[in-house]
Motif scaffolding. Structure first.
Motif, PDB file in Angstrom:
ATOM      1  N   LEU A 154      77.142 -38.720  44.094  1.00 53.22           N
ATOM      2  CA  LEU A 154      76.270 -39.282  43.060  1.00 53.22           C
ATOM      3  C   LEU A 154      75.930 -38.239  41.994  1.00 53.22           C
ATOM      4  CD1 LEU A 154      73.828 -41.423  45.236  1.00 53.22           C
ATOM      5  CD2 LEU A 154      75.572 -42.271  43.656  1.00 53.22           C
ATOM      6  N   VAL A 155      75.604 -37.015  42.439  1.00 49.83           N
ATOM      7  CA  VAL A 155      75.298 -35.957  41.464  1.00 49.83           C
ATOM      8  C   VAL A 155      76.501 -35.692  40.567  1.00 49.83           C
ATOM      9  CG1 VAL A 155      74.770 -33.514  41.245  1.00 49.83           C
ATOM     10  CG2 VAL A 155      73.525 -34.906  42.889  1.00 49.83           C
ATOM     11  N   LYS A 156      77.676 -35.672  41.184  1.00 53.18           N
ATOM     12  CA  LYS A 156      78.881 -35.442  40.394  1.00 53.18           C
ATOM     13  C   LYS A 156      79.090 -36.542  39.367  1.00 53.18           C
ATOM     14  CE  LYS A 156      83.807 -34.550  40.952  1.00 53.18           C
ATOM     15  NZ  LYS A 156      84.913 -34.432  41.941  1.00 53.18           N
ATOM     16  N   ARG A 157      78.896 -37.794  39.811  1.00 49.33           N
ATOM     17  CA  ARG A 157      79.052 -38.922  38.876  1.00 49.33           C
ATOM     18  C   ARG A 157      77.985 -38.869  37.798  1.00 49.33           C
ATOM     19  NH1 ARG A 157      79.016 -43.790  42.962  1.00 49.33           N
ATOM     20  NH2 ARG A 157      78.755 -44.946  41.003  1.00 49.33           N
ATOM     21  N   TRP A 158      76.723 -38.514  38.209  1.00 45.97           N
ATOM     22  CA  TRP A 158      75.649 -38.435  37.214  1.00 45.97           C
ATOM     23  C   TRP A 158      75.930 -37.336  36.190  1.00 45.97           C
ATOM     24  CZ3 TRP A 158      71.974 -34.581  36.152  1.00 45.97           C
ATOM     25  CH2 TRP A 158      70.923 -34.967  35.312  1.00 45.97           C
TER      26      TRP A 158
END
Length: 338
Positions: A202-206
């Motif tokens: 999720l952090v990577k996508r964000w």
């Protein structure tokens, strides 16, 4: 005494076994003494019977001696050869009887002496028997005490075994609970790793999304700067020109009010100044059309107005019931909406 599982006897058990062995040895010794006492008693009885027989024989010899003396006195000593032979025979008989009497007396003295020795030995044996019986009674009391102590020790051992059994059960329960907790911890760690992986994703996508938005904002900012530079090159009476992909589409009328604020706002590349709004979170900022005032709204229920050039506070407005999410200034700079 039985030993559990072939193990070596404990200290107190070894002492009891040694005492029992010593008791058996003393009992055997006492039995031998009793047998000797019985034999001596039999010999004393034989000596007593022999002594009575010797005394009876002595009395018989004494009586015969007295009869001979009486017979010799009545005959007046006898006269002639017949009388001399009778006298000689009587004297010889008396001498033999006297020797027999002396022998019997010596034998009786020996018997008395032997009887006295045997009696003394019997007394000594009786004293030894009495001492032995006393020791045996003491040892029996000690053995009884030892048996009682053994019984109490066995009872304590049984209690300790029961306690150990209960503790073993408790330990088994704790081990089962520990195994269950370890399994649960492993499951929680697996879930934590999955959540960490999902969180990282999720952090990577964000971050990718934020980078994409930042790139869009930078692109728009560059385009607006290009438009502003090209508009400045035109006549001051004409509105800012609109360019797209370096193509000129014509002049547009100047923007006014809120539209002018939103249409002409640029994403700054470098900070121009710093204003301390004294708020935990800032949700909205509005600039007056003249560019002199700056209105700030945020987590608190107060809207603060600052001087845009100096950064000093001008006034504050209160009355909002919740956090301020949007601030707007009218085009004539006479009203503030929050």
């Amino acid at each position: 005494m039985a030993q559990s599982r072939g193990a070596a006897p404990a200290g107190w058990e070894a002492r009891i076994l040694a005492q029992l062995e010593q008791r058996e040895v003393r009992v055997a010794t006492v039995a031998k003494v009793i047998q000797s006492y019985t034999r001596l008693a039999g010999k004393v009885g034989e000596f007593a019977n022999h002594s009575r027989d010797a005394e009876a024989r002595s009395r018989e010899v004494q009586g015969e001696h007295e009869r001979l003396l009486t017979s010799y006195g009545r005959n007046g000593g006898g006269v002639g050869a017949g009388g001399g032979r009778g006298m000689s025979l009587a004297q010889q008989r008396i001498a033999d009887l006297e020797r027999d009497i002396e022998g019997l007396k010596e034998e009786r003295t020996l018997l008395y002496r032997t009887q006295g020795t045997n009696a003394q030995r019997l007394l000594d044996l009786s004293d030894k028997m009495r001492d032995t019986d006393e020791r045996l009674r003491q040892q029996e009391l000690e053995i009884m005490d030892a048996h009682e102590a053994l019984r109490r020790s066995n009872a304590k051992i049984d209690d300790l075994r029961a306690t150990l059994k209960e503790k073993d059960g408790t330990i088994q329960i704790l081990q089962d609970e520990m195994s269950a907790l370890q399994l649960e911890i492993v499951q929680i760690e697996d879930r934590g790793r999955r959540l960490q992986s999902e969180n990282d994703d999720l952090v990577k996508r964000w971050m990718q999304k934020m980078n994409a938005e930042a790139e869009k904002i930078n692109t728009v900012t560059e385009e607006l700067e290009l438009i502003k530079r090209k508009s400045a090159a035109l006549s001051p009476r004409m509105g800012p020109a609109v360019f797209e992909d370096d193509q000129f589409f014509g002049a547009q009328p100047p923007l006014t009010g809120v539209s002018a604020q939103h249409g002409a706002s640029l994403a700054p590349r470098n900070p121009v100044g710093k204003i301390d709004a004294r708020m935990e979170e800032v949700h909205s900022i509005a600039i007056s059309s003249s560019g002199e005032l700056l209105a700030v709204g945020g987590q608190s229920t107060t809207v603060k107005v600052f001087d845009a050039e100096t950064g000093e506070g001008v006034f504050s407005l209160t009355g909002c019931l919740k956090a301020v999410n949007h601030v707007e200034i009218s085009t004539d700079n006479t009203m503030l909406l929050a």
